[in-house]
Design a protein around this motif. Structure first.
Motif, PDB file in Angstrom:
ATOM      1  N   ILE A 253     -15.290   9.547  -6.898  1.00 44.63           N
ATOM      2  CA  ILE A 253     -15.216   8.254  -6.205  1.00 44.63           C
ATOM      3  C   ILE A 253     -13.766   7.932  -5.848  1.00 44.63           C
ATOM      4  N   LEU A 254     -12.858   8.163  -6.782  1.00 43.27           N
ATOM      5  CA  LEU A 254     -11.446   7.910  -6.512  1.00 43.27           C
ATOM      6  C   LEU A 254     -10.934   8.846  -5.438  1.00 43.27           C
TER       7      LEU A 254
ATOM      8  N   MET B 195      -3.366   5.829  -0.105  1.00 40.74           N
ATOM      9  CA  MET B 195      -3.980   6.397   1.098  1.00 40.74           C
ATOM     10  C   MET B 195      -3.416   7.787   1.372  1.00 40.74           C
TER      11      MET B 195
ATOM     12  N   ASP C  62      -5.624   1.678  -7.243  1.00 38.69           N
ATOM     13  CA  ASP C  62      -6.618   2.636  -6.764  1.00 38.69           C
ATOM     14  C   ASP C  62      -7.107   2.319  -5.357  1.00 38.69           C
ATOM     15  N   ASP C  63      -7.099   1.044  -4.984  1.00 33.25           N
ATOM     16  CA  ASP C  63      -7.548   0.643  -3.651  1.00 33.25           C
ATOM     17  C   ASP C  63      -6.424   0.649  -2.630  1.00 33.25           C
TER      18      ASP C  63
ATOM     19  N   ARG D 154     -12.590  10.104  -2.896  1.00 33.18           N
ATOM     20  CA  ARG D 154     -13.057   9.619  -1.595  1.00 33.18           C
ATOM     21  C   ARG D 154     -12.263   8.398  -1.141  1.00 33.18           C
ATOM     22  N   LYS D 155     -11.931   7.534  -2.094  1.00 31.59           N
ATOM     23  CA  LYS D 155     -11.145   6.347  -1.742  1.00 31.59           C
ATOM     24  C   LYS D 155      -9.770   6.740  -1.222  1.00 31.59           C
TER      25      LYS D 155
ATOM     26  N   TRP E 262       0.872  -1.173   0.000  1.00 31.56           N
ATOM     27  CA  TRP E 262       0.000   0.000   0.000  1.00 31.56           C
ATOM     28  C   TRP E 262       0.914   1.229   0.000  1.00 31.56           C
TER      29      TRP E 262
ATOM     30  N   GLU F 295     -11.421   6.236   2.313  1.00 31.76           N
ATOM     31  CA  GLU F 295     -11.997   4.895   2.307  1.00 31.76           C
ATOM     32  C   GLU F 295     -10.967   3.778   2.190  1.00 31.76           C
ATOM     33  N   ASN F 296      -9.886   4.017   1.451  1.00 34.92           N
ATOM     34  CA  ASN F 296      -8.848   2.989   1.369  1.00 34.92           C
ATOM     35  C   ASN F 296      -8.202   2.751   2.733  1.00 34.92           C
TER      36      ASN F 296
ATOM     37  N   ARG G 163      -9.585   3.461   5.629  1.00 30.81           N
ATOM     38  CA  ARG G 163     -10.606   2.904   6.522  1.00 30.81           C
ATOM     39  C   ARG G 163     -10.659   1.370   6.391  1.00 30.81           C
TER      40      ARG G 163
END
Length: 359
Positions: free
Chosen positions: A343-344, A319, A315-316, A346-347, A290, A351-352, A354
């Motif tokens: 969406i990206l 952070m 993308d996931d 927010r990730k 990551w 969100e990633n 989280r």
């Protein structure tokens, strides 16, 4: 009538900062957490490292000038001031503390282990118990397997610790077997390993010697990150520990796609040398690593940044981080390109992290 948040307000509320640096106001604040033996040792020799002051810094403690506390203490040493400048100012939902202490640079490993434990206990009492938005990285004396595994086992069940922290420049490349006991303990407790910018290692801080300027050190730190990624993959760490997760913190990421291409090409010709690797190096990298955003590469055109993200295909795994209170701090409302797909965004912003840290 109940008000609903605008999309702008919702976006602002979703910020998880994966790199906040809390700092000791002075080294003596750890004395309550050290035995008499180690208090005397510190009073006599201090926290000496293997190399010493290897290059002048452009900023004292690498910090923003406005981050010095109202009482004149080191940036990052006052929780209330950190709340004011960061947590409250940007509505940070969660933040991960990465306390950069010289533990991995201490030649006396018993003292390093005692110092690491003291820092961790100090983080619990002075930070985690006082601020529910904060989590912390666990400090370990990584060059001694016994001390490291003992500390991981001691604190792994504490909910405030979310990963184990190492520095990018170590005594040896992190794929070496001297570090495998640490990875064994990490996966046993489902703790990621974070590798953070800085460190002095055992020799010159570049591949060819000592630089003349801070800018060379700062921009050239990617050499250390590339070495660590290559070592972890090629030494077979991820075959031995298939659930190990690694976070690259403050190392940038534009260098990662070319490194994956280069490693894949080399593996196709030299895979007989490393028969334990069953897959392409890039596959291990995409599965086990990551990345944090700061410092985020900022090409002159949006299309170049989009191309970089497409090449990464992570993308996931990307952070957000501010690097507070350091001079190259990335503000949550300015760090990412403005035209990034919502969406990206927010990730990356929340969100990633989280999902990864299970916030």
């Amino acid at each position: 009538m109940k008000k609903t948040e605008t999309s702008e307000q919702q976006q602002k509320s979703l910020v998880i900062d994966c790199d906040i640096h809390n700092t000791l106001a002075s080294e003596t604040v750890l004395y309550p957490y050290l035995s008499e033996r180690w208090r005397k040792h510190h009073g006599m020799v201090g926290t000496t490292d293997r190399v010493g002051a290897y290059i002048p810094r452009a900023h004292p403690f690498g910090a923003r000038y406005d981050a010095w506390t109202p009482s004149g203490h080191r940036p990052g040493s006052d929780l209330d001031f950190l709340r004011e400048q960061l947590l409250d100012a940007f509505n940070i939902e969660y933040g991960v503390l990465n306390c950069l202490t010289p533990v991995c640079e201490m030649p006396n490993l018993a003292f390093a282990a005692a110092w690491a434990s003291a820092v961790n206990d100090w983080q619990i009492e002075e930070w985690l118990e006082k601020e529910p938005r904060l989590r912390a990285s666990m400090i370990v004396a990584c060059d001694d397997a016994e001390f490291t595994t003992a500390e991981i086992n001691r604190l792994a069940d504490h909910p405030g610790f979310v990963q184990i922290l190492l520095l990018a420049r170590t005594m040896e490349p992190l794929g070496r077997r001297r570090y495998w006991k640490m990875y064994e303990a990490a996966v046993a407790h489902d703790l990621p390993v974070g590798i953070h910018f800085t460190g002095v290692g055992v020799g010159p801080i570049t591949a060819v010697g000592r630089p003349s300027h801070y800018i060379e050190d700062h921009a050239g730190m990617t050499q250390a990150f590339q070495t660590q990624v290559t070592s972890l993959v090629c030494e077979g760490v991820f075959e031995e520990f298939p659930t190990l997760k690694v976070v690259l913190i403050e190392g940038g990421f534009a260098w990662l796609p070319p490194l994956m291409w280069r490693l894949d090409r080399a593996w196709k010709k030299l895979h007989d040398e490393v028969p334990e690797l069953k897959r392409l190096p890039s596959e291990y990298i995409r599965e086990h690593f990551w990345i944090t955003t700061q410092p985020i590469e900022e090409p002159p055109k949006q299309e170049y940044f989009d191309q970089l993200l497409a090449q990464l295909n992570l993308d996931d795994r990307l952070m957000f981080a501010t690097d507070y209170p350091h001079w190259d701090f990335d503000s949550p409302d300015q760090a990412l390109p403005k035209n990034l797909e919502p969406i990206l965004r927010r990730k990356i912003m929340a969100e990633n992290a989280r999902a990864f840290y299970r916030f």
